[in-house]
Design an enzyme around this catalytic site. Structure first.
Site, PDB file in Angstrom:
ATOM      1  CD  GLU A  22      -2.324  -1.623   2.573  1.00 21.59           C
ATOM      2  OE1 GLU A  22      -2.017  -0.958   3.573  1.00 21.59           O
ATOM      3  OE2 GLU A  22      -2.908  -2.712   2.639  1.00 21.59           O
TER       4      GLU A  22
ATOM      5  CD  GLU B 117      -3.614  -4.963   4.824  1.00 22.57           C
ATOM      6  OE1 GLU B 117      -4.806  -5.332   4.792  1.00 22.57           O
ATOM      7  OE2 GLU B 117      -3.273  -3.781   5.040  1.00 22.57           O
TER       8      GLU B 117
ATOM      9  CG  ASP C 227       1.455  -2.341  14.940  1.00 21.68           C
ATOM     10  OD1 ASP C 227       1.459  -2.208  16.164  1.00 21.68           O
ATOM     11  OD2 ASP C 227       2.379  -1.902  14.221  1.00 21.68           O
TER      12      ASP C 227
ATOM     13  CG  HIS D 124      -0.947   2.446  14.037  1.00 24.53           C
ATOM     14  ND1 HIS D 124      -2.216   2.320  14.515  1.00 24.53           N
ATOM     15  CD2 HIS D 124      -1.068   2.564  12.696  1.00 24.53           C
ATOM     16  CE1 HIS D 124      -3.075   2.364  13.491  1.00 24.53           C
ATOM     17  NE2 HIS D 124      -2.404   2.514  12.381  1.00 24.53           N
TER      18      HIS D 124
HETATM   19  C1  TPP Z   1      -5.406  -3.444   7.873  1.00 20.18           C
HETATM   20  C2  TPP Z   1      -4.790  -2.102   7.665  1.00 20.18           C
HETATM   21  N1  TPP Z   1      -4.061  -1.901   6.552  1.00 20.18           N
HETATM   22  C3  TPP Z   1      -3.506  -0.700   6.324  1.00 20.18           C
HETATM   23  C4  TPP Z   1      -3.661   0.330   7.208  1.00 20.18           C
HETATM   24  C5  TPP Z   1      -2.971   1.658   6.981  1.00 20.18           C
HETATM   25  N2  TPP Z   1      -3.924   2.681   6.572  1.00 20.18           N
HETATM   26  C6  TPP Z   1      -4.436   3.551   7.454  1.00 20.18           C
HETATM   27  S1  TPP Z   1      -5.543   4.570   6.765  1.00 20.18           S
HETATM   28  C7  TPP Z   1      -5.332   3.872   5.250  1.00 20.18           C
HETATM   29  C8  TPP Z   1      -6.135   4.363   4.089  1.00 20.18           C
HETATM   30  C9  TPP Z   1      -7.567   4.226   4.345  1.00 20.18           C
HETATM   31  O1  TPP Z   1      -8.298   4.716   3.296  1.00 20.18           O
HETATM   32  P1  TPP Z   1      -9.862   4.863   3.427  1.00 20.18           P
HETATM   33  O2  TPP Z   1     -10.449   3.629   3.986  1.00 20.18           O
HETATM   34  O3  TPP Z   1     -10.372   5.291   2.106  1.00 20.18           O
HETATM   35  O4  TPP Z   1     -10.073   5.987   4.523  1.00 20.18           O
HETATM   36  P2  TPP Z   1      -9.536   7.491   4.520  1.00 20.18           P
HETATM   37  O5  TPP Z   1      -8.203   7.469   5.142  1.00 20.18           O
HETATM   38  O6  TPP Z   1      -9.515   7.982   3.126  1.00 20.18           O
HETATM   39  O7  TPP Z   1     -10.506   8.213   5.379  1.00 20.18           O
HETATM   40  C10 TPP Z   1      -4.405   2.848   5.301  1.00 20.18           C
HETATM   41  C11 TPP Z   1      -3.993   2.039   4.154  1.00 20.18           C
HETATM   42  C12 TPP Z   1      -4.406   0.071   8.379  1.00 20.18           C
HETATM   43  N3  TPP Z   1      -4.586   1.012   9.316  1.00 20.18           N
HETATM   44  N4  TPP Z   1      -4.971  -1.146   8.571  1.00 20.18           N
END
Ligand code: TPP
Lengths: 342, 337
Positions: free
Chosen positions: A38, A69, A94, A138
């Site tokens: 990602e 994932e 995490d 985290h």
């Molecule tokens: C399982 C998991 N994978 C990756 C992340 C890292 N991460 C945090 S926010 C995010 C993007 C989320 O995008 P979206 O769901 O569209 O929400 P937005 O941030 O745009 O509000 C990612 C990849 C995470 N917190 N948990």
């Protein structure tokens, strides 16, 4: 050394640049290497783990993937079993919870369950560690969990030099390698690193064999065994202890699987005092494992043992509490003193 | 709705200021009065306000890593939430959780920093309501990036097959950090995921609070009446970076400009004016919102920091043999790292 070699070794890199250099080199050499994760393409990795790679290798080989994932780590397993050499990044360690089956039941076991008929030459990279108040979901290191489950080699670099050599080795290894880099060591602009991890790094490729711990500081009075960020905290503690005439040896494990027990045992035979320092949870983890291995083979050498790890609590958010539970150099110092005075 | 939206917008603007204090000129994530990551929701207020308007205190909401606007709309204690974000002892979680992990059981609110992982507990809240013959409902909020996560899809299926009183709300802000929606899904309309589970799916194409309100009325009503789950997707906009400190170099300037132009709060204000609400009435609401937010922030900053030893409490409510956690036998120094 030629003038050119001299220059090369004087070149200092951050840990992230050193990792990226190894990945880029392997990608140039081998078409079968690719990177999935990602925000690894345009963003260059939240922790700079892929910075600049998209420009050189394009979207086919530096692949942004959906927040799935299980699917993409599992896809790395599948592609590796087809003979490719994927590198798949879990943004924070995490997050392994959402994809653990692909990691420990597929990636780690397929070689064994197939009686060696199948192998899984992939690298799983992930950012680990706390110290910046990102709270319980985290900030973990979780090294011990991967090392506990059989079938994965586990790498934890602490300097740019080590990071590059270990990454070359990880990509070339025919087994699954979990490569855990500490956020605080990467040299990211917004998360200042301590002084130690930025080191001279040769431009040419080199490998650091797994299972070779590195004595980062020699000493006669106590053996401090650690890894990752805490190598630097232990070195800081050793400097402070030296002022009081306590001479600590600091061993950087560099890999948990395989574990270089020989270097540890030799050191303990010399010092008689063992202090194990870890940013993972204390119980059932790295500290206990190291102490047990020394006790099994060198109990007679052992005069005192201390361990410094995260007491068994999730990592709290607020500064005073996180500082309390994440070991710092003063904690290491006082543990070495206890061992020394014992 | 206007009040919650105005409160949420001003709240995020004020938090941004507070967060950046101590982080300039060089941005250091661990410096300043609010450390750690901070995900602000400016531009996403319509989804939260339009949905939560239909909810009661005994309804449950789960939110993701970008939770403040939802928490405000659900009536979470603003002072204690702010104290939590500042890592203070009087925070909702005594400083243990921080901004991604806000829990206010009195307001029926919780959130999680792991993508889509608020969905299963929302299904569980719906399950509890159904088993107890109560008419409360549960709502799970998530981003459009999260709809690729197994936990979300599994939750849709479980809620559907058990006909549970759950509403799933996708806040589509077009971006998952640096990844635009079209790079991670071939289905532009996320509400179409509902079809795979034979549940109603509705998309509100523009972040229009009134349209969200209408769509949510039906969805929440359906759940409350025992007629099962609904998937709702709302187009919103991310006016700020993914997290504070995000350079957003991946994001085209036009996209930022477009997000700024489409302001759901101004749009709602226009709607209200056309219904005869006077400008000074709207301004009075805004002023009240600002006062409430400023007061919460002031209060939070006056609260003491937690005692370092509090870190050992709360691992269990029933600590085994009287110990809360394994305190080290030698003193761990708090230190200033
Ligand atoms: C399982 C998991 N994978 C990756 C992340 C890292 N991460 C945090 S926010 C995010 C993007 C989320 O995008 P979206 O769901 O569209 O929400 P937005 O941030 O745009 O509000 C990612 C990849 C995470 N917190 N948990």
């Amino acid at each position: 050394m030629s003038e050119q070699e001299q220059r090369a070794v004087e070149r200092e890199l951050t840990m992230s640049r050193a990792m990226v250099e190894a990945v880029a080199h392997e990608m140039r050499e081998d078409e079968e290497v690719f990177y999935m994760g990602e925000d690894v393409a345009d963003y260059g990795g939240i922790f700079d783990s892929t910075e600049g790679l998209l420009e050189e290798f394009g979207r086919d080989r530096i692949m942004d993937v959906p927040i799935s994932e299980t699917a993409y780590l599992g896809a790395a397993v599948g592609a590796a079993q087809e003979g490719m050499r994927p590198i798949a990044e879990l943004m924070f360690v995490d997050f392994f919870g959402v994809a653990m089956d692909q990691i420990y039941n597929q990636m780690a076991k397929n070689t064994y369950m197939s009686g060696g008929a199948v192998n899984v030459p992939m690298v799983l990279t992930a950012a680990v560690g706390g110290t910046y108040n990102d709270a319980a979901q985290h900030s973990q290191t979780l090294y011990g969990t991967f090392a506990h489950l059989p079938g994965m080699k586990v790498v934890v670099p602490s300097t740019a030099y080590d990071a590059k050599g270990l990454m070359h080795n990880a990509i070339r290894d025919d087994d699954p390698v979990v490569y855990l880099f500490h956020k605080r060591l990467m040299g990211i602009g917004w998360m200042p690193a301590p002084d130690g991890p930025k080191t001279p790094v040769p431009e040419e490729e080199y490998t650091i064999p797994f299972g070779s711990a590195d004595v980062k500081r020699e000493g006669e009075d106590a053996t401090v065994v650690t890894l990752g960020l805490h190598v630097h905290r232990a070195l800081e503690a050793a400097d402070a202890l030296a002022e009081d005439g306590i001479d600590a040896e600091v061993i950087d494990l560099r890999t948990l699987v395989p574990l270089d027990t020989e270097t540890i045992h030799e050191s303990v035979a010399k010092t008689g005092r063992l202090v194990v320092v870890d940013e993972d949870y204390q119980s059932y983890g790295v500290t206990g494992e190291i102490i047990a291995s020394v006790a099994e083979d060198g109990l007679a050498d052992l005069e005192a043992v201390e361990r410094v790890a995260v007491p068994d609590v999730p990592l709290p958010y607020a500064r005073p509490m996180e500082n309390e539970v994440v070991p710092d150099s003063e904690d290491i110092e006082s543990a070495v003193r206890s061992a020394h005075d014992a | 709705m206007f009040e919650e939206m105005a409160t949420a917008r001003y709240y995020e603007e004020r938090l941004q200021e507070e967060y950046l204090e101590g982080k300039q000129p060089a941005f250091d994530i661990s410096a300043g009065p609010i450390p750690g990551e901070l995900h602000l929701a400016a531009g996403q207020e319509a989804a939260a306000a339009g949905v939560c308007r239909h909810l009661r205190d005994d309804d449950t909401v789960t939110a993701p890593h970008r939770p403040h606007h939802v928490a405000i709309a659900k009536g979470v204690d603003l002072k204690r939430m702010t104290a939590e974000i500042f890592g203070r002892e009087s925070g909702l979680s005594s400083g243990k959780g921080g901004h991604m992990h806000l829990f206010d059981p009195d307001a029926g609110f919780a959130c999680s920093g792991i993508i889509a992982q608020g969905c299963p507990p929302a299904v569980g809240a719906g399950l509890a309501a159904k088993k107890r013959n109560e008419d409360s409902v549960a709502v799970a909020f998530l981003g459009e990036g999260a709809i690729s996560q197994g936990a979300f899809l599994e939750s849709l299926n479980l809620a559907a097959v058990q006909q549970l009183p759950v509403v799933f709300v996708i806040e589509d802000n077009d971006w998952a950090i640096s990844m635009p929606k079209e790079r991670v899904t071939d289905v532009a309309d996320g509400s179409r995921r509902a079809g795979g589970f034979d549940m109603p799916g509705v998309r509100v194409d523009y972040d229009d609070a009134t349209a969200v309100y209408d769509a949510a009325k039906e969805a929440v009503g359906r759940a409350r009446a025992g007629n099962g789950p609904t998937l709702l997707e709302v187009q919103v906009h991310r006016r700020m970076g993914h997290f504070m400190g995000d350079p957003e170099s991946y994001r085209p300037d036009e996209d930022v400009a477009a997000a700024e132009q489409r302001d759901s709060i101004e749009r709602l204000a226009d709607d209200l004016r056309s219904e005869g609400v006077e400008d000074d009435e709207l301004e009075a609401i805004r002023e009240e919102a600002r006062e409430r937010v400023d007061e919460a922030i002031e209060w939070a900053k006056e609260q003491p920091e937690p005692d370092p030893d509090a870190a050992y409490e709360d691992v269990f409510v029933n600590p085994p043999s009287g110990v809360t956690a394994q305190e080290p036998d030698h003193e761990l120094a708090g230190g200033d790292d």
